[in-house]
Each structure stands twice: as structure tokens, then as C-alpha cells.
Motif scaffolding. Structure first.
Motif, short mmCIF file in Angstrom:
data_model
loop_
_atom_site.label_atom_id
_atom_site.label_comp_id
_atom_site.label_asym_id
_atom_site.label_seq_id
_atom_site.Cartn_x
_atom_site.Cartn_y
_atom_site.Cartn_z
N UNK A 118 0.83 -1.21 0.00
CA UNK A 118 0.00 0.00 0.00
C UNK A 118 0.86 1.26 0.00
N UNK A 119 0.38 2.29 -0.66
CA UNK A 119 0.97 3.63 -0.58
C UNK A 119 -0.17 4.62 -0.35
N UNK A 120 0.16 5.80 0.12
CA UNK A 120 -0.86 6.82 0.33
C UNK A 120 -1.56 7.16 -0.99
N UNK A 121 -0.79 7.22 -2.05
CA UNK A 121 -1.36 7.55 -3.35
C UNK A 121 -2.36 6.48 -3.78
N UNK A 122 -2.00 5.20 -3.59
CA UNK A 122 -2.91 4.12 -3.97
C UNK A 122 -4.18 4.13 -3.13
N UNK A 123 -4.05 4.41 -1.84
CA UNK A 123 -5.23 4.45 -0.97
C UNK A 123 -6.16 5.59 -1.36
N UNK A 124 -5.57 6.74 -1.70
CA UNK A 124 -6.39 7.88 -2.13
C UNK A 124 -7.16 7.53 -3.41
N UNK A 125 -6.49 6.83 -4.32
CA UNK A 125 -7.13 6.44 -5.57
C UNK A 125 -8.23 5.41 -5.33
N UNK A 126 -7.94 4.40 -4.51
CA UNK A 126 -8.87 3.30 -4.29
C UNK A 126 -10.13 3.74 -3.57
N UNK A 127 -9.98 4.68 -2.61
CA UNK A 127 -11.11 5.05 -1.76
C UNK A 127 -11.64 6.45 -2.04
N UNK A 128 -11.41 6.94 -3.27
CA UNK A 128 -12.05 8.18 -3.76
C UNK A 128 -11.69 9.42 -2.95
N UNK A 129 -10.48 9.46 -2.43
CA UNK A 129 -10.00 10.68 -1.77
C UNK A 129 -9.44 11.56 -2.89
N UNK A 130 -10.35 12.24 -3.58
CA UNK A 130 -9.99 12.95 -4.80
C UNK A 130 -10.68 14.30 -4.87
N UNK A 131 -9.99 15.26 -5.45
CA UNK A 131 -10.56 16.56 -5.77
C UNK A 131 -10.42 16.77 -7.27
N UNK A 132 -11.53 17.00 -7.95
CA UNK A 132 -11.54 17.10 -9.42
C UNK A 132 -10.86 15.90 -10.05
N UNK A 133 -11.16 14.73 -9.53
CA UNK A 133 -10.65 13.44 -10.01
C UNK A 133 -9.15 13.27 -9.79
N UNK A 134 -8.53 14.15 -9.04
CA UNK A 134 -7.10 14.05 -8.74
C UNK A 134 -6.93 13.49 -7.33
N UNK A 135 -6.07 12.49 -7.22
CA UNK A 135 -5.85 11.86 -5.92
C UNK A 135 -5.28 12.85 -4.91
N UNK A 136 -5.72 12.72 -3.65
CA UNK A 136 -5.28 13.62 -2.59
C UNK A 136 -4.64 12.85 -1.43
N UNK A 137 -3.48 12.22 -1.67
CA UNK A 137 -2.80 11.53 -0.56
C UNK A 137 -2.40 12.47 0.56
N UNK A 138 -2.28 13.76 0.23
CA UNK A 138 -1.91 14.75 1.26
C UNK A 138 -2.96 14.83 2.35
N UNK A 139 -4.24 14.59 2.00
CA UNK A 139 -5.30 14.65 3.02
C UNK A 139 -5.20 13.47 3.98
N UNK A 140 -4.87 12.29 3.46
CA UNK A 140 -4.68 11.13 4.34
C UNK A 140 -3.49 11.38 5.26
N UNK A 141 -2.43 11.92 4.69
CA UNK A 141 -1.24 12.23 5.48
C UNK A 141 -1.56 13.23 6.58
N UNK A 142 -2.34 14.26 6.23
CA UNK A 142 -2.65 15.32 7.20
C UNK A 142 -3.53 14.82 8.33
N UNK A 143 -4.61 14.08 8.01
CA UNK A 143 -5.55 13.67 9.04
C UNK A 143 -4.93 12.66 10.00
N UNK A 144 -3.94 11.91 9.53
CA UNK A 144 -3.27 10.93 10.39
C UNK A 144 -1.98 11.46 11.00
N UNK A 145 -1.68 12.75 10.73
CA UNK A 145 -0.51 13.42 11.29
C UNK A 145 0.78 12.65 11.01
N UNK A 146 0.90 12.19 9.77
CA UNK A 146 2.10 11.46 9.37
C UNK A 146 3.24 12.44 9.09
N UNK A 147 4.43 12.03 9.43
CA UNK A 147 5.60 12.89 9.23
C UNK A 147 6.17 12.74 7.82
#
Length: 604
Positions: free
Chosen positions: A109-138
Motif C-alpha cells: 500500500x501507498x498513500x497515493x494508492x489508498x487515495x485512488x482506491x477510496x475516492x480521496x480525490x478533488x476534481x478526479x485528482x488523488x489527494x494523498x496529502x489529506x490522508x497524510x494530514x488527518x493521520x498526522x504522518x511525518x
């Protein structure tokens, strides 16, 4: 946050969907599953909100319910605040969430893949940054076994959603921007729990009946609020804007009132018993409901000067409620007979053809709204009365075809509103025991994944604007670069060549060199720093009869680039800056705005 269910032996998509009364396609869309839609033991599926209540039957225990639904006992206990020894009673309503609040990272798994798989997208663009932010990843590095919350992303749609919300002890009209997820409060305690926001057709004004039953108009361009009128009753006041956005029509004291918000002139048409006055697209005639001479509810049309009244229907049954004219003026919808039973009908005005919409299972169909293209109707259908009531968010064709459920709200009924482009429906959910909603959701009719937009405040009404929220009403002029174009009124100047807003930006420059337009575009698109990602798309376009190209970023563009795209145009005549000739103009802007900005560009 999204909820995750872990697939067990014997599970199928149909079985999982049926447990929470969900359409199978919502689970398929929520997890980007592809034909033949195979699932496997141990797979974690994102499950959209469904019917999460059950009524306890004889012999049920927390353990048995946990086994049947495939949800940990601890989740059921926590959701229902059960106390040791966790006894449940026959007839008791229990919440059974469709999963847990985190995803367990798997190998590969990668953040980018998770964003793509679970529709974490803005204007169809993956948003791995949001997963990173909400989980306070370094960092972007994740490892197997990590527990990650998966958020919803702002969908990036055009337009603004006006809604009525309660906060700080009072009701207000607020705006949600689907482009970036921002919220803005427009009023200071002027609204009430019955306030419904009505957008003007140019999306620059909002009318509503608020506190003390006063009719207000908010002018977004001028940033002022005007008091227009006052009513004796707050409920049932329907407002409609004229096509040119200058006039409001409504019913008051047995009169059809036409109020010009520009000149403040008022026209009154005496019409006892009238309701639901609406403008025809011509802006010269009105539709309304009123009793005929026998006291039976009928539909009429009349000129805005009060002449030329015509009866359109020959109704012999109950009253027409919630009358709404389709945007193209060819169909009318209404509900009948009342509140406890509410069936949607449509009438084709040219033929008088009457069509009954099948609707939900309990014949409780509420808040019908036309799509912008007049082809479809969205509405809320109350269902599952044995489980505490939920509402199905549904859409149907205007002749009753393709009537289907897209999403589920846990409210008895929810208002619905169409997106600017008519591809999505927004609705309310998160209702408490008193029926007060606290969430705004949106679902795509072609890819039915419910996405949460707003959470945490009491919300009573909502409406999506009919036009793009940018209101390209300010003109930018640059005499050095020899260009001018229109840009969003709320964007602010950073420097002479750059402006920014909450939902986008632009920056300008010029390019020198003896290259062709194709060579310049390729060089910019595939710059060694990869500002547009690894596989940008170059589209040939024509601006002001000049060769040009649009550079669209690929999915893997860095989030820090803020969806930067580029528009490069060959100057009609090279310009001079500090003695040097420049053959090409370049504009960088966010993907959502660049074509709109370019469409208004002219050379000086």
C-alpha cells in the motif's frame, strides 16, 4: 471518516449491501471495483452510510449480531453505549455501523494508492496529502499494520452550496465551496430554522425569509444584505428568481408579488388561494397553483402584468403541492395529496400528459427538484419505518424512467439539490433523535459514492448555485504583457503578475525564443522538475485566432503545485520588454479555472 468492513468467508457484494440496505453499485464505486467485481477474504471495503439500525428480535445477543453483520462487538457496544453485561431487549433499536473507523495498511500500500482506491480525490485528482494530514504522518512512508483514517476530500465541483445552519446560538446562511472545502458565513443571526436559500440565476444573489419573517436578499458582489418584505407566516413561502435575476416572485396576502430588486418597484396580481408562483423561461409569464371556480386546485399561467390568464389543467382530485416548473418550461412536477402520503407527478404542458412517479416504498416522497437540464428529478423517499426511518436519495427521469436509489440518509426526509452541471445531488444526513441534520453529503449519479462535505452543525436547508462560483466580473489588464482577461472577483493581488483566491490562482509571464508553438509547449510540459507530473497532456487550442496549447497535469502531479496547469499562446505580434522580443505569452493557473480565464483573454 470512512468506515471499513473486512470481507469474511461466504461474503458477496450483494450480501454485504443487503445488510445495510445499500445499492450494490455504491459499494462497487466506493472501492473502485472492476468487473467481475470479485472480493476476497480479508479484503477491507469502504462501506457508504446505509441503514445502520436494527430492531432486536427474540434470541438476539450482541455476540450473534456481531457475527451476522461481521462487525466487532466492541463497535456495537460503543455505538449504543451499552453497559456490562451488555443485555439487549426485544424490540430495542440498535445501531450497527458497517465497519470500523480505520483502514489497516497492507503490504504494498501507498498513500497515493489508498487515495485512488477510496475516492480521496478533488476534481478526479488523488489527494494523498489529506490522508497524510488527518493521520498526522511525518512522511509519505506507511508500513503494514498501521491504522489509517481515510477522510473525504472536497469534490472540486463548480458552484457554491448555500445552506442554513445553527451555530453560536443562532441560525445563519453559510456558503460551502466544493472546490476547496471552505465555509463562509454570510449573515449574523438573520436566518431562522425555516429559512430556505434561493439562488438567483446569475448566482450573485441569495434570497431567504429569515428572522421575524423578513425577506432578505444577499448581494454577493456588493457584499450587502437588503430587507425586501415581511410576512405574517414563515412557513410555505416559496420564492423564485426571474431569468434575468432582477426580480423575485412570491405569494403574500392573496397576491402574487413581483419585486424588482434593482429598481425596488413592486407589481401585485390579485389571486386568492395562489401558491408556488414560478417564472417561465421567457421572463414574461408566471406559473402558479390556485383553486378554480369550483374550489379545485389547478395550474395556471399568466403574464407578469396580470393579463392573459390561462388554466392549464383539468384536475378533479387533490391539491397540487410543491409545484415546480422545469427549467426549460416544458414540464411541471407536483406532489399530492399531502404530507403523510406524498406522490410525485409530472405534467407535460404541451400535451397535458400526466405521469405518476413510482417513488419510494412508503409513498412518502418529498423535496422533488428538477435537474438543470430538465431531464431528471431528484427527491427524498422515506423508508424503513420499522428501523426508525431513513430516507432514500433517489433520481428519476421526468417520465418516471430509471427511478433508482443513489444514497441513504438517516433523516426521515432530506432536501436535495443538483450540482451546477447536473451530475451530482447534495443532501442532508446525520440526523439526531429530534430529526435535526448535521451533515451535508453529495453523490454522483454516474459514480454513486456518497462524499461528506460538512459535519458538526445543525443544518436545515441547502441549495447549489446554478453557475460557477467565480463570477468572472473583474478585468485584469497588464500593459507590459499586452493582455487582459476576466478573473474571479474574490481573488486578491499578490504581485503584478499573480493573483490568488481560496479556490485558485493565476500567474503570468512571457517566453522568448525561435521555437514553434509545439516545441515551446513540449519543453514547458516536460520540464526536468516535472511541475505537471510525469505524464502531462498537451491539448492544441486556439485563442483569439492564435495558435495555443493547454497543458493539463497528470494524476501524479505534486499536491504542492495546487493543480497548476498552463496556457501558452503565440503573440499576434511579438512584444518587447527591456529591449528583448517575446514571442509567446504563458499563463499558469489551477486546472479548474485556466480554460475559463483563457476564454476571456484578449491581446492589447
Amino acid at each position: 471518516m470512512q468506515l471499513f468492513y473486512t470481507v469474511r468467508a461466504g461474503d458477496s457484494l450483494f450480501q454485504i449491501a443487503k445488510r445495510w440496505e445499500l445499492p450494490v453499485e455504491t459499494i462497487i464505486s466506493a472501492n473502485q471495483l472492476t468487473p467481475p467485481y470479485t472480493i476476497y477474504i480479508g479484503q477491507q471495503l469502504s462501506i457508504p452510510p446505509g441503514v445502520n439500525m436494527i430492531r432486536v428480535n427474540q434470541g438476539d445477543t450482541v455476540f450473534k449480531l456481531s457475527q451476522f453483520f461481521g462487525v466487532p462487538q466492541s463497535v456495537i457496544i460503543a455505538e449504543n453505549q451499552l453497559q456490562d453485561p451488555y443485555i439487549i431487549e426485544v424490540g430495542q433499536l440498535l445501531k450497527i455501523p458497517p465497519g470500523i473507523l480505520f483502514y489497516i495498511v497492507q503490504r504494498g500500500d501507498t498513500l497515493y494508492q489508498l487515495a485512488s482506491r477510496f475516492n480521496v480525490k478533488t476534481r478526479k485528482r488523488n489527494r494523498p496529502d489529506l490522508i497524510k494530514h488527518v493521520n498526522k504522518l511525518q512522511s509519505n512512508v506507511i508500513s503494514p499494520g498501521m491504522r489509517l483514517q481515510i477522510p473525504y476530500a472536497p469534490p472540486g465541483d463548480k458552484g457554491l452550496i448555500a445552506y442554513t445552519a445553527f451555530s453560536e446560538g443562532r441560525f445563519d446562511i453559510k456558503l460551502y465551496n466544493p472546490g476547496d472545502g471552505s465555509n463562509v458565513k454570510l449573515t449574523n443571526g438573520l436566518a431562522d430554522n425555516f429559512s430556505l436559500p434561493y439562488w438567483s440565476n446569475d448566482s450573485k444573489k441569495i434570497a431567504f425569509v429569515g428572522k421575524d419573517k423578513i425577506l432578505y436578499v444577499i448581494n454577493l458582489d456588493k457584499k450587502d444584505i437588503a430587507r425586501i418584505d415581511q410576512f405574517t407566516e414563515e412557513l410555505g413561502v416559496h420564492l423564485d428568481w426571474s431569468p434575468d435575476s432582477h426580480m423575485l416572485v412570491y405569494i403574500k396576502d392573496q397576491y402574487i408579488i413581483i419585486y424588482d430588486v434593482t429598481t425596488h418597484q413592486v407589481e401585485r396580481i390579485n389571486q386568492p388561494g395562489a401558491s408556488d408562483a414560478e417564472w417561465f423561461p421567457s421572463g414574461e409569464e408566471l406559473l402558479f397553483q390556485a383553486p378554480d371556480l369550483a374550489g379545485i386546485s389547478q395550474l395556471f399561467r399568466i403574464r407578469s402584468d396580470g393579463t392573459g390568464k390561462q388554466q392549464l389543467t383539468r384536475n378533479t382530485e387533490g391539491r397540487y403541492n410543491n409545484v415546480r416548473l422545469s427549467p426549460d418550461g416544458t414540464f411541471v412536477l407536483y406532489t399530492t395529496p399531502g404530507a403523510s402520503i406524498s406522490i410525485i407527478h409530472t405534467i407535460e404542458l404541451s400535451t397535458g400528459r400526466l405521469i405518476e412517479i413510482k417513488g419510494g416504498p412508503l409513498a412518502k416522497n418529498y423535496f422533488p427538484e428538477w435537474s438543470p437540464d430538465s431531464q431528471n428529478i431528484a427527491y427524498s423517499a422515506t423508508a424503513f419505518e420499522d428501523k426508525g426511518y431513513f430516507s432514500l436519495v433517489r433520481s428519476t427521469g421526468r417520465s418516471g424512467e430509471n427511478d433508482r436509489t443513489l444514497a441513504i440518509s438517516n433523516c426521515f426526509a432530506t432536501p436535495v439539490t443538483w450540482s451546477t452541471d447536473g451530475r451530482k445531488i447534495s443532501y442532508l444526513s446525520g440526523c439526531d433523535d429530534q430529526g435535526n441534520a448535521s451533515e451535508i453529503w453529495v453523490v454522483d449519479i454516474n459514480n454513486p459514492v456518497p462524499i461528506q462535505l460538512v459535519k458538526g452543525t445543525q443544518i436545515t436547508a441547502l441549495q447549489w448555485s446554478s453557475l460557477h462560483n467565480s463570477h468572472l466580473s473583474k478585468t485584469y489588464v497588464n500593459n507590459l504583457l499586452k493582455v487582459q482577461f476576466n478573473y474571479p472577483v474574490d481573488w486578491v493581488k499578490v504581485n503584478e503578475e499573480r493573483y490568488e483566491g481560496t479556490d485558485g490562482f493565476f500567474q503570468l509571464s512571457a517566453i522568448t525564443g525561435n521555437l514553434t508553438i509545439d516545441e515551446v509547449c513540449h519543453k514547458e510540459a516536460f520540464h526536468q522538475l516535472m511541475p505537471y507530473g510525469t505524464q502531462p497532456e498537451i491539448k492544441k487550442v486556439n485563442i483569439q485566432k492564435q495558435d495555443a496549447c493547454l497543458i493539463v497535469p497528470s494524476q501524479d502531479q505534486s499536491a504542492e503545485m495546487k493543480e497548476q496547469s498552463a496556457l501558452i499562446i503565440k503573440y499576434p505580434i511579438p512584444i518587447q520588454i527591456d529591449g528583448n522580443n517575446y514571442q509567446f505569452f504563458i499563463m499558469w493557473a489551477d486546472r479548474a479555472h485556466i480554460e475559463e480565464l483563457g476564454a476571456t483573454l484578449t491581446f492589447l
